[in-house]
Design a protein around this motif. Structure first.
Motif, PDB file in Angstrom:
ATOM      1  N   ASP B 743      24.016 -23.513 -36.374  1.00  0.00           N
ATOM      2  CA  ASP B 743      24.159 -24.813 -37.028  1.00  0.00           C
ATOM      3  C   ASP B 743      25.366 -25.552 -36.455  1.00  0.00           C
ATOM      4  O   ASP B 743      26.330 -24.945 -35.992  1.00  0.00           O
ATOM      5  CB  ASP B 743      24.353 -24.606 -38.538  1.00  0.00           C
ATOM      6  CG  ASP B 743      23.132 -23.934 -39.161  1.00  0.00           C
ATOM      7  OD1 ASP B 743      23.314 -23.138 -40.106  1.00  0.00           O
ATOM      8  OD2 ASP B 743      22.013 -24.191 -38.681  1.00  0.00           O
ATOM      9  N   ASN B 744      25.294 -26.892 -36.493  1.00  0.00           N
ATOM     10  CA  ASN B 744      26.424 -27.740 -36.068  1.00  0.00           C
ATOM     11  C   ASN B 744      26.897 -27.432 -34.650  1.00  0.00           C
ATOM     12  O   ASN B 744      28.088 -27.453 -34.359  1.00  0.00           O
ATOM     13  CB  ASN B 744      27.612 -27.595 -37.027  1.00  0.00           C
ATOM     14  CG  ASN B 744      27.218 -27.983 -38.428  1.00  0.00           C
ATOM     15  OD1 ASN B 744      26.514 -28.977 -38.631  1.00  0.00           O
ATOM     16  ND2 ASN B 744      27.639 -27.199 -39.398  1.00  0.00           N
ATOM     17  N   ALA B 745      25.971 -27.126 -33.773  1.00  0.00           N
ATOM     18  CA  ALA B 745      26.352 -26.786 -32.408  1.00  0.00           C
ATOM     19  C   ALA B 745      26.308 -27.979 -31.476  1.00  0.00           C
ATOM     20  O   ALA B 745      26.899 -27.959 -30.407  1.00  0.00           O
ATOM     21  CB  ALA B 745      25.450 -25.686 -31.883  1.00  0.00           C
ATOM     22  N   ILE B 746      25.568 -29.016 -31.842  1.00  0.00           N
ATOM     23  CA  ILE B 746      25.372 -30.161 -30.948  1.00  0.00           C
ATOM     24  C   ILE B 746      25.875 -31.415 -31.630  1.00  0.00           C
ATOM     25  O   ILE B 746      25.543 -31.682 -32.787  1.00  0.00           O
ATOM     26  CB  ILE B 746      23.871 -30.332 -30.615  1.00  0.00           C
ATOM     27  CG1 ILE B 746      23.339 -29.083 -29.906  1.00  0.00           C
ATOM     28  CG2 ILE B 746      23.643 -31.563 -29.754  1.00  0.00           C
ATOM     29  CD1 ILE B 746      21.840 -29.100 -29.687  1.00  0.00           C
ATOM     30  N   THR B 747      26.668 -32.195 -30.896  1.00  0.00           N
ATOM     31  CA  THR B 747      27.177 -33.444 -31.459  1.00  0.00           C
ATOM     32  C   THR B 747      26.346 -34.604 -30.942  1.00  0.00           C
ATOM     33  O   THR B 747      26.109 -34.721 -29.736  1.00  0.00           O
ATOM     34  CB  THR B 747      28.632 -33.657 -31.025  1.00  0.00           C
ATOM     35  OG1 THR B 747      29.333 -32.440 -31.176  1.00  0.00           O
ATOM     36  CG2 THR B 747      29.287 -34.737 -31.852  1.00  0.00           C
ATOM     37  N   GLY B 748      25.926 -35.456 -31.876  1.00  0.00           N
ATOM     38  CA  GLY B 748      25.156 -36.619 -31.478  1.00  0.00           C
ATOM     39  C   GLY B 748      26.063 -37.797 -31.170  1.00  0.00           C
ATOM     40  O   GLY B 748      27.243 -37.812 -31.525  1.00  0.00           O
ATOM     41  N   ALA B 749      25.498 -38.794 -30.490  1.00  0.00           N
ATOM     42  CA  ALA B 749      26.262 -40.012 -30.215  1.00  0.00           C
ATOM     43  C   ALA B 749      26.618 -40.720 -31.506  1.00  0.00           C
ATOM     44  O   ALA B 749      27.546 -41.523 -31.553  1.00  0.00           O
ATOM     45  CB  ALA B 749      25.450 -40.933 -29.310  1.00  0.00           C
ATOM     46  N   ASP B 750      25.868 -40.402 -32.574  1.00  0.00           N
ATOM     47  CA  ASP B 750      26.169 -41.011 -33.861  1.00  0.00           C
ATOM     48  C   ASP B 750      27.274 -40.264 -34.600  1.00  0.00           C
ATOM     49  O   ASP B 750      27.555 -40.554 -35.749  1.00  0.00           O
ATOM     50  CB  ASP B 750      24.893 -41.047 -34.721  1.00  0.00           C
ATOM     51  CG  ASP B 750      24.267 -39.663 -34.836  1.00  0.00           C
ATOM     52  OD1 ASP B 750      23.182 -39.544 -35.423  1.00  0.00           O
ATOM     53  OD2 ASP B 750      24.855 -38.677 -34.305  1.00  0.00           O
ATOM     54  N   GLY B 751      27.857 -39.274 -33.932  1.00  0.00           N
ATOM     55  CA  GLY B 751      28.962 -38.526 -34.536  1.00  0.00           C
ATOM     56  C   GLY B 751      28.505 -37.366 -35.408  1.00  0.00           C
ATOM     57  O   GLY B 751      29.298 -36.525 -35.800  1.00  0.00           O
ATOM     58  N   LYS B 752      27.188 -37.300 -35.710  1.00  0.00           N
ATOM     59  CA  LYS B 752      26.705 -36.233 -36.580  1.00  0.00           C
ATOM     60  C   LYS B 752      26.558 -34.927 -35.783  1.00  0.00           C
ATOM     61  O   LYS B 752      26.468 -34.931 -34.561  1.00  0.00           O
ATOM     62  CB  LYS B 752      25.324 -36.606 -37.147  1.00  0.00           C
ATOM     63  CG  LYS B 752      25.345 -37.767 -38.081  1.00  0.00           C
ATOM     64  CD  LYS B 752      24.228 -37.613 -39.147  1.00  0.00           C
ATOM     65  CE  LYS B 752      23.882 -38.973 -39.702  1.00  0.00           C
ATOM     66  NZ  LYS B 752      22.529 -39.377 -39.404  1.00  0.00           N
ATOM     67  N   SER B 753      26.490 -33.822 -36.514  1.00  0.00           N
ATOM     68  CA  SER B 753      26.282 -32.521 -35.886  1.00  0.00           C
ATOM     69  C   SER B 753      24.851 -32.061 -36.070  1.00  0.00           C
ATOM     70  O   SER B 753      24.258 -32.265 -37.119  1.00  0.00           O
ATOM     71  CB  SER B 753      27.202 -31.467 -36.514  1.00  0.00           C
ATOM     72  OG  SER B 753      28.516 -31.681 -36.095  1.00  0.00           O
TER      73      SER B 753
END
Lengths: 369, 1033
Positions: B743-753
């Motif tokens: 979980d929470n391994a990838i950060t999106g351009a929207d700042g979310k994980s």
């Protein structure tokens, strides 16, 4: 030579013609050849040839009855034979043969029936089931005039020429197999047929008619003359190839000249042929050995059968679209060894049944040694 | 005898005859029976005319062009794993049985089409264009090669590993038991007495990114470096593997097949293209080239992308204006009488390519056969002014005096006191047309051949221009001497150079795996130099670097798949001692401090080479620089691919004391992973995720979108995902509590994980990055989705991506990837995609690298040298011509690759590989065409059949690669007590690599023969002798 070139044009092909074909060709050749051997005795009335004719007639009928049975088995789906008659293809030798063969068969049977009728009618006079059976087979006591017999015989003879022609031509017409594609093949089939028929007559002469001298002499003569003719034909075929007169025959040579198996077969054929011709001549010359003519007969049968085996089966192993040879291993079952044995078994049964039922030897004066 | 008795006997005999007849006629009777009942004795076919042919996947009305899709089938676009070209294919699948029916090409894909379709063309239109409607089919048809067509048999192969396997019994004994995926993970993470052979360190114990593994040599890095990661090559999934290995687990050590495939070629090319990091390379722009010289590569069967190249070559030589020459020890399919006068084959002795290259270079330099104007451009300023895409360093001056502290470097402005050393303006110096020293960026032209004394801050020194130095090397021998060495007549070399030069910037020299010899680095550089001298880089009709890849796995516009919280930068010296100068090691410093000569080093330190598997494995077992504790191999098979490795490593691999844990991830058991402790079943082609790159020669930018178009057949994880390389690394990372997974391994351009729990979490987000890069792709229409078979994918898209990403990503998968439009390929006379770095006649990095054996600088330009061992001694110093008269070499098969031996359709065409032998050699050794011969090398012996002819160079022995297997179906294995017998026919033929041998100048048992600079495995030019084998059973 580029190792990147990979042949993809030669998948494994199953043999198209089976040993059944060999059996048919063997039987039918003996049939028409034996028919010819009956002509001097039965049709032309020469007394000297009567014993020969009687044996030959038995040989001819028995082989004529068994041949088509083997032929049917060579069809990959035997029951499809009726297609021949709904799709007559006059430019195909096999189609012509399909029309000739039943007629030939009926004429040979008619010829033999007419020839044996008098003896059957006599037998019908006796007592017991055999007599009653003979009566049915003879279909009455009326006397068949001689011209009917001659007509039947001539008719069978004419159709036998058709059989000779079509069986040879249907094989020789294939340009794609240079080893088959020669006008000499039908001729060779007939010559070796005569040799084999004479051989069978000699064998039956020994086993069933007390080794009649005249029959032996006549049979051996047929064999000897046949071998001379065969040698001439073979020489002509070879000459056509060596001189380049026939590119097809040259191709035939090229296709087998590097094969030690084929070389060995050719050598064997040459030796067997020489042995046969010589032994026939020698036995003819030396009266004391005439009683052993049946041995020459066995050799003649071998030559006749093996010629057909080589031509029909072994030639199929020469690859058509590439260099080299396929391997053919005779299988044990129907389409191999048992098929061959079975055909001979049927022939033996037919021979013996006729022998039991028909007094075909009646009137024959045997001059034993 | 009584008549009745006689009759009875006759009757019995007759009955016997009938019985025999019955037995003999049984066959025909059976057929007749079947015929009566079924109408045929054979098996009925689906159609009386076209038998059991497949129903077409769609049909097109010939009048209206309307398409009717067959509802029982679907087609989908994905990648082919038949070779490393990785063409885009269209896979035809039966919807009811979920079975692959047939494979052909993707018409949108540049590797599978002459001029690929623009991706905005609707899928139905593309399908219509493949048919005979308005005769478009011949123009647009898109194919797969023979192997690509046959390869679908891998999915249903009996040899496939479908369950997780754990070995039972000693390594390599072929005894396995199936275990659950979870049990496998537990065991490899925690370790323990897993095989009743003693304690095994689990990965948790090995993963220590803090403690140095050798206190005396801290530069070696942390203990985590004791995990070695092996891979075959990047099939579009390596980014995930590397994320695990480098940035989560934190090991430095990774190797793929490059070092035993084409590394010498890649490094020689990299030296020329000023790229000794990624080793850029080029391919001829075949559509426009006028003259091509193929040396050690066969564009019709190898030298990726071979399907595209083969097609372009065939077109160019027939309807185009291409003329070409193939230089190769073997006659291959690229040279063909089909092209009559347009092509020639010139045979050459294996391993002598430096002689040919230098001979050609010498002629070109002495006869004005080079692009003088282009080479005279000294810098970017001059290049831009002249309208060129870049320049070369032909005119740059090299400090050529060993006594000078900056010997081997370019003379720079800072040496003349005209700039600050290392600053942006510290340009190299040239001699301008006036004869004065000037900055390369200021002069409009530089003089090509310069040799003079110059005063520098460190004293007067000799400088020579790069091109002068190249000419010096070329003139070290006469063309006649080069000819004598390589077996090509001097007149031919001169004529070849003349012909090549005649075509100027539209001449292209192409080279690849043929360079894997003991002189391969300089050979590859020398051949590539021909292109530089001709000025054909970046030129239309010259050589092209290719369009490159749409990379979705970096920090893309939508998701950052590169960085993540806790990301580790791997540290330390590679096991292969690559990329690290020996002079910086603690070991070196200790020698110097003790007053000892540090040279030769214990083993090669190759500053210029990438991390290489050819050194990793044996060094890791030997323990220098350090030991391997664990190994994970994904589809890797170095024992089959590296010459001489099997003999050297087999017994060591079997001993768990050398490498404690070996886990393989693979769909098949091969020659290497048969020694594994665990096998994780991987998805095979058409079942995999990924995004592949492109090879040079594909002149437009592209990436292939790979997705599971059929459900993978192997075991599932407890969560219901297929066990595969992806799920293995994800679950392994989660168990080890590594960053970057879960979980929470990838950060999106929207700042979310976002999570990384399943394969599609990663790949679909990479797809979003690709689809929305630059100008975003349009949404896929409903017809596109239906016609391209991606309906099964839509649910996953909707579940993983945001609403605005679904449409463009669907578009991406509905075309099988993203492909730059064909019109971008050319920009006037230049290629659309160019390589802008200065091209190296002299490579400063190479020229200043010190050979770790001799302590001397490497020669910084192409040069002639015979194949040699690590200590610099020549091959023939150790293995004489008398004892080993022939030189064995390998070439790529046009059918079989190194792992396709199980494909029956290919074996039906070519079941084994006879070896190529020249007829004069055959006469000398009493060999007849078709004889069985024993081929013996200093390292091994094999028995092969001799294919005798004129199709190979005299003195050479050619072995087609892809045969001589011991596994991949040839070996017997026992799984859960059930025997899975091997098929001995899969072991037919010979493998050249069984003739490899140890480098006699290295410590015994630690190295096969490797090329000096690159560490590439040497397989071209192995010394052998032959004898006829008479007593084969």
């Amino acid at each position: 030579m580029n190792s990147m070139v990979i042949e993809v044009l030669t998948p494994r092909y199953a043999m198209a013609w089976y040993p059944w074909a060999v059996q048919y060709f063997f039987m039918i050749a003996i049939s028409y050849s034996a028919l010819m051997l009956t002509v001097p005795g039965l049709l032309l009335g020469k007394q000297r040839f009567l014993p020969l004719a009687k044996i030959a007639l038995l040989v001819s009928v028995s082989c004529t009855l068994v041949g088509p049975v083997a032929l049917l088995a060579d069809l990959h789906q035997p029951l499809r034979f009726w297609h021949f008659y709904t799709n007559i293809t006059p430019w195909s030798w096999m189609s012509i043969g399909s029309l000739l063969l039943p007629l030939y068969l009926m004429l040979v049977v008619a010829y033999a029936w007419l020839a044996w009728r008098p003896a059957m009618q006599e037998q019908a006079q006796g007592e017991g089931w055999m007599a009653r059976l003979s009566g049915w087979i003879a279909l009455g006591q009326w006397h068949a005039p001689r011209w009917l017999l001659v007509l039947a015989g001539l008719g069978a003879l004419v159709f036998s020429f058709g059989i000779m022609l079509y069986t040879g031509a249907e094989v020789a017409v294939l340009q794609s197999r240079p080893l088959w594609h020669t006008e000499w093949l039908p001729v060779m089939f007939v010559i070796t047929g005569l040799i084999a028929a004479a051989g069978l007559v000699l064998l039956l002469n020994r086993l069933m008619t007390g080794n009649d001298e005249d029959v032996n002499r006549q049979g051996l003569t047929v064999i000897f003359v046949g071998m001379i003719l065969a040698a001439v034909v073979a020489a002509l075929w070879l000459a056509e190839g060596i001189t380049g007169y026939s590119p097809s025959v040259q191709q035939a040579f090229a296709s087998i000249k590097n094969s030690p198996q084929w070389t060995a077969a050719a050598v064997w054929g040459l030796l067997a042929g020489i042995a046969l011709a010589l032994s026939a001549a020698v036995v003819l010359k030396k009266q004391v050995w005439l009683g052993g003519a049946w041995l020459v007969g066995l050799l003649a049968l071998h030559v006749g059968w093996t010629f057909r085996w080589m031509v029909l089966m072994e030639v199929q192993t020469v690859a058509k679209n590439t260099a080299g040879y396929y391997q053919y291993a005779l299988e044990a079952g129907s389409y191999g060894f048992m098929g061959i044995i079975g055909t001979f078994g049927l022939w033996l049964a037919v021979l013996l049944i006729i022998d039991i039922l028909v007094p075909w030897k009646k009137g024959m004066q045997v001059r034993a040694h | 005898m009584d008549k009745n008795r006689r009759n009875l006997i006759k009757g019995a005999a007759a009955a016997g005859g009938i019985a025999a007849f019955g037995a003999g006629y049984y066959g025909p009777l059976e057929k007749m029976g079947k015929g009566l009942i079924n109408g045929t004795a054979g098996k009925k076919t689906a159609d009386r005319l076209h038998g059991n042919s497949l129903a077409p996947e769609y049909s097109v009305d010939p009048q209206t062009g309307e398409i009717t899709l067959n509802q029982d089938q679907r087609i989908a676009f994905t990648v082919c794993y038949g070779c490393t070209t990785k063409c885009g294919v269209r896979v035809r699948i039966d919807n009811n049985e979920e079975k692959v029916l047939r494979v052909s090409g993707n018409p949108y894909h540049p590797l599978s089409a002459d001029e690929h379709l623009d991706e905005d063309i609707p899928v139905l239109d593309a399908l219509r264009g493949l048919s005979s409607f308005q005769d478009q089919g011949q123009l647009n048809r898109s194919t797969a090669c023979a192997r690509g067509n046959a390869a679908m048999a891998q999915l249903t192969s009996d040899n496939r590993v479908l369950q997780c396997l754990k070995r039972v019994g000693p390594r390599g004994s072929g005894q396995w038991q199936t275990v659950s995926f979870e049990q496998l993970l537990d065991e490899i993470v925690e370790g323990g007495d897993l095989f009743a052979e003693g304690a095994v360190d689990g990965l948790r114990a090995i993963r220590d990114v803090e403690t140095p593994l050798d206190a005396n040599n801290p530069e070696y890095g942390p203990k985590a470096n004791q995990l070695l990661m092996m891979e075959a090559t990047d099939y579009g999934r390596s980014a995930l593997l590397k994320r695990f290995a480098f940035n989560a687990f934190g090991t430095r050590n990774y190797g793929h097949h490059g070092a035993y495939c084409g590394l010498a070629f890649r490094m020689g090319s990299g030296a020329l293209m000023n790229d000794l990091a990624k080793y850029a390379h080029v391919k001829p722009d075949l559509a426009n080239t006028k003259f091509a010289l193929f040396i050690g590569t066969a564009p019709s069967q190898a030298g990726n992308p071979f399907k595209r190249q083969g097609r372009l070559l065939a077109q160019a030589r027939s309807t185009g204006s291409l003329e070409y020459v193939v230089v190769d020890p073997a006659l291959n399919a690229a040279a063909s009488h089909a092209a009559s006068d347009r092509n020639r084959w010139i045979s050459i002795l294996p391993g002598t390519d430096t002689a040919l290259a230098m001979g050609l270079i010498r002629w070109m330099l002495e006869n004005n056969g080079y692009a003088a104007d282009y080479l005279a451009l000294p810098g970017n300023t001059a290049a831009n002014a002249a309208g060129e895409a870049g320049h070369s360093n032909a005119t740059h001056l090299v400090i050529d005096d060993d006594s000078h502290p900056r010997a081997g470097h370019f003379l720079r402005l800072s040496d003349l006191g005209q700039a600050e050393a290392g600053s942006e303006s510290d340009h190299p110096v040239v001699v301008n047309n006036a004869g004065d020293l000037e900055s390369a960026e200021a002069a409009s032209r530089g003089q090509l051949f310069v040799e003079r004394q110059v005063d520098t801050a460190d004293g007067t020194t000799t400088v020579r221009s790069s091109l002068f130095k190249l000419r010096q090397q070329a003139q070290a021998y006469s063309i006649e001497e080069y000819a004598d060495y390589c077996g090509i007549e001097a007149g031919t070399i001169k004529a070849l150079a003349k012909r090549f030069a005649r075509f100027g910037r539209q001449a292209a020299a192409d080279v690849h795996g043929g360079m894997m010899s003991g002189s391969g680095f300089y050979a590859s550089w020398g051949v590539n130099m021909l292109n530089l001298l001709a000025g054909s880089y970046n030129h239309k009709g010259g050589v092209a670097v290719g369009g490159g890849k749409y990379n979705g796995m970096g920090s893309g516009p939508r998701y950052d798949l590169d960085g993540f919280p806790g990301k580790i930068g791997p540290k330390g010296v590679f096991l292969s001692r690559s990329r690290f100068p020996y002079e910086k090691t603690s070991e070196y410093k200790r020698h110097v401090a003790n007053g000892e000569s540090p040279y030769p080093a214990k083993a090669p330190w190759r500053k210029l080479a990438p991390p290489i598997l050819t050194e990793h494995l044996l060094s890791g077992i030997d323990g220098y620089p350090y030991h391997i504790k664990a190994m994970i191999g994904v589809m890797a098979n170095p024992l089959y691919g590296q010459a001489g490795l099997t003999e050297m490593i087999e017994s060591k691999l079997k001993d768990p004391k050398n490498i404690g844990l070996y886990v393989a991830v693979d769909g098949f058991i091969n020659e290497t992973n048969r020694y594994a402790d665990y096998i994780v079943p991987d998805s095979v082609m058409y079942e995999v995720w990924g995004f592949t790159g492109a090879w040079s020669g594909t002149v437009t930018k592209m990436t292939t979108a790979c997705w599971p178009v059929v459900e993978p057949r192997q075991a599932k994880t407890a969560a219901g995902e297929p066990v595969s390389m992806d799920s293995f690394f994800i679950e392994l990372a989660k168990r080890l509590d590594l960053p970057g997974f879960g979980d929470n391994a990838i950060t999106g351009a929207d700042g979310k994980s976002y999570p990384l729990n399943r394969a599609e979490d990663y790949y679909l987000r990479a797809a979003a990055n690709i689809a929305l890069a630059g100008k975003p792709l349009a949404d896929a229409s409903a017809e596109d989705i239906h016609a391209s078979g991606i309906e099964p994918l839509m649910e996953r898209l909707q579940g993983t991506l945001t609403a605005d990403e679904v449409g463009p990503v669907a578009h991406l998968y509905s075309r099988g990837g993203r492909f730059e439009k064909m019109e971008k390929a050319y920009n006037g006379q230049k290629l659309g995609n160019t390589w802008n770095r200065p091209l190296c006649v002299y490579n400063e990095e190479v020229g200043t690298t010190i050979d770790s054996y001799s302590g001397k600088r490497l020669v910084g330009t192409p040069m002639f040298h015979p194949p040699r061992f690590w200590d610099g001694s020549a091959l023939r110093d150790h293995f004489t011509q008398e004892d080993w008269p022939l030189l064995a070499f390998s070439f790529k098969s046009n059918l079989m690759n190194s792992y396709s031996i199980g494909l029956e359709r290919l074996r039906m065409i070519k079941p084994y590989n006879p070896v190529l032998l020249h007829y004069k050699d055959a006469e000398k050794y009493g060999v007849k065409h078709g004889d069985a011969i024993a081929i013996e090398s200093p390292g091994g012996k094999v028995i092969a059949l001799a294919l005798v002819g004129e199709h190979v160079h005299q003195g050479a022995l050619g072995i087609e690669h892809g045969y001589g297997h011991r596994e991949l179906g040839a070996g017997t294995h026992v799984i859960d007590g059930e025997k899975r017998p091997g098929n001995e026919y899969l072991g037919a033929g010979v493998n050249l690599n069984d003739l490899g041998f140890a480098d006699p100048t290295r410590k015994s048992g630690t190295a096969t023969w490797l090329e000096n600079v690159s560490g590439a495995s040497v397989r071209q030019g192995l010394p052998v002798r032959i004898s006829v084998v008479n007593d084969l059973i």
